[in-house]
Design a protein around this motif. Sequence first.
Motif, mmCIF file in Angstrom:
data_model
loop_
_atom_site.group_PDB
_atom_site.id
_atom_site.type_symbol
_atom_site.label_atom_id
_atom_site.label_comp_id
_atom_site.label_asym_id
_atom_site.label_seq_id
_atom_site.Cartn_x
_atom_site.Cartn_y
_atom_site.Cartn_z
ATOM 1 N N SER A 21 12.012 226.526 13.561
ATOM 2 C CA SER A 21 12.575 227.575 13.669
ATOM 3 C C SER A 21 12.325 228.395 15.197
ATOM 4 O O SER A 21 12.985 229.054 15.902
ATOM 5 N N ASP A 69 21.149 232.642 17.507
ATOM 6 C CA ASP A 69 22.297 233.135 17.143
ATOM 7 C C ASP A 69 23.300 231.936 16.866
ATOM 8 O O ASP A 69 24.492 232.063 16.899
ATOM 9 N N GLN A 70 22.736 230.767 16.659
ATOM 10 C CA GLN A 70 23.853 229.291 16.512
ATOM 11 C C GLN A 70 23.347 229.010 15.092
ATOM 12 O O GLN A 70 22.316 229.104 14.519
ATOM 13 N N ASP A 71 24.105 227.929 14.729
ATOM 14 C CA ASP A 71 23.836 227.235 13.480
ATOM 15 C C ASP A 71 22.753 226.405 13.670
ATOM 16 O O ASP A 71 22.415 225.541 14.692
ATOM 17 N N TRP A 72 21.529 226.392 13.068
ATOM 18 C CA TRP A 72 20.235 225.733 12.941
ATOM 19 C C TRP A 72 20.271 224.316 12.416
ATOM 20 O O TRP A 72 19.448 223.602 12.320
ATOM 21 N N SER A 73 21.343 223.922 11.562
ATOM 22 C CA SER A 73 21.308 222.684 10.492
ATOM 23 C C SER A 73 21.157 221.621 11.560
ATOM 24 O O SER A 73 20.488 220.582 11.147
ATOM 25 N N ARG A 106 18.623 229.602 20.863
ATOM 26 C CA ARG A 106 19.859 229.392 19.984
ATOM 27 C C ARG A 106 19.722 230.029 18.534
ATOM 28 O O ARG A 106 19.817 229.529 17.587
#
Length: 458
Positions: free
Chosen positions: A44, A54-58, A52
Motif C-alpha cells: 500500500s 486515489d485509484q483501484d489497488w487490486s 495511485r
Amino acid sequence: MLLETYTSLLQEGWQDVFSQERTQRRAIEHALTLPMVLGRRTISRTICSLDRADQDWSADYKLFSRSDWETEGLFAPVLREYLRRYPKGPIGIAFDDTKVAKSGKKIAGASWQRDPMSPPFHVNFLYGLRFIQGSLLFPWYRSEGAVARAVPVCFENAPFAKKPGKRATPEQKQAYGRMKKERNLSTQTLRVMEGLRHQIDAQGAQEREVMAVVDGSFCNRTVFRSSLGRLTLLARCRKDARLCMPAQEGGRRKYAAQIFTPEQVRTDKGIAWKRTRIHYAGKRRWIRYKLLPHVLWRRGAATRPLQLIVIAPQPYKLSKHSRTNYRQPAYLLSTDLKSSPRVLIQYYFDRWQIEVNHRDEKSLLGVGHAQVRSPLSIPRHPAFAVASYSMLWLAALQTFGTNRTEQFCPLPKWRKKTSHYSTLDLLMLLRKEIHNETSLSGYLNARMAQNLMCYAYT
C-alpha cells in the motif's frame, strides 16, 4: 545515473519473466519504488508513492497473488552477469536460511521457530516464515582490489511441516512423519541447490562446478551423503566431530580404528601449520591453517573422502592502541579434493557477505513487511524484494564499478574513509536522483519525491 541503469536492467532482464507487457510494467514500477520507500515497505505504501492513492489497488495486489510468473526468472540477469565476468573456475554460491517475523495467524507456512538472535543460555521463539537464500560470491578483489560481494540469486520459502493435534489419527501422524522429512531444512536446501544447478546449465555452463559454501547447520548426513552432480560442498563443522582415516588396503575394514577430532588436529604439534594469503577485512592478510586430506566422517559422509582444514584463531584489535584479541578457530570440511586450500579458505571468508545480505534485506529493504495472506503472495513478495535488491547491486556494479565515486553522498566526519559503497549509499543516491525531475524514468511520476515524504508514516 544509477536510476537509469537500474531501470534499463529491469526492462531487459525481466522481459521474458512476465506474460503480459502491462504486468511487466507494473512489476518494474514496484521494483523501482520499493527500495526508496520510507518506513515499512508495504504494498500500500508503494502504491501511494506511485501516486495511485486515489485509484483501484487490486491490480497491484494481483501482481503477486494471481499473475503468471516465476521468481527464478527475476534473478537470471545476476547469474548471466556473473558468468560473463568470471568465465573460469568454480562458481561460488553461499547458502543460508533466514527467518522473517510475522504476526498474522492466518499466514500459510508461518510457525513458531527458534530465534537465531537469542542467547545460547536462553532460547527464545520467533513466529514467522523461513526462507533459504543462495547468493553468488562476486570476487571483486581479483581485479578491483575491493571486498567480495554476495548477490542473491534465489530466495525460496522453506515452511515447516505442520504438526497434527492430539486427536490426530495414526494415518495423519504417519503423514506428518513423512512431511517432516521432506520439509527438513537440509532436504529443502538440496532442492534449491539442484534448481540452481539446472539454471546454471541452462546458461551454458554445464562443465563448471558449483561450490556450495554453508555454515554448521548444513554440515550433516543429509547434505554430505547427497549425490548432486557437479556440486562440491564446503561447510564449517563442529570441533568435536569424530573423524578417521581410511583403513589399510587388503582388509575388510573401511575405517581406521583411530578416531580424532578437528580440535585434536589443531592442538597436535606433530602437524605443522601452513600459511597462505587471502583477501578479507579490506586487504590481503596471512592466514595460518592445517590441512588433512582424505579423511572420513563415518556418521556424516560415510566413505566419501573429505578435506579437513583447520584455521588458526585470527588476531584483531578494537582500536589502534588496544590489546590484541583472537577470534574462534574454524574447522572446515570439503568434498573438493582438487582445489587448493587457499581457494577453499577464500570461499569460506567470502561467505560472510550473505550475512550482510540478510541484514540489508530486513533492515533497509523491509523484506517481509508486506501484509499479504494469499498463498502465492506470501513467498512471492519477499523474493521479489530480494530480486530488486540484487538488480540494484547489479546496476551499481555496471555504473560505478566496485569503488566509491564523487556521485555518492560524502561520509560523516566520524566514519572511516573507505573506497567501497554500501546498500544504504545506493538507496540515498536513488532518493537524491528522484528529486531532479530530469532523472525520473518513464515509470515514475514527478511527484515521487513528495509522495515518499507524504506517505512515510501513514
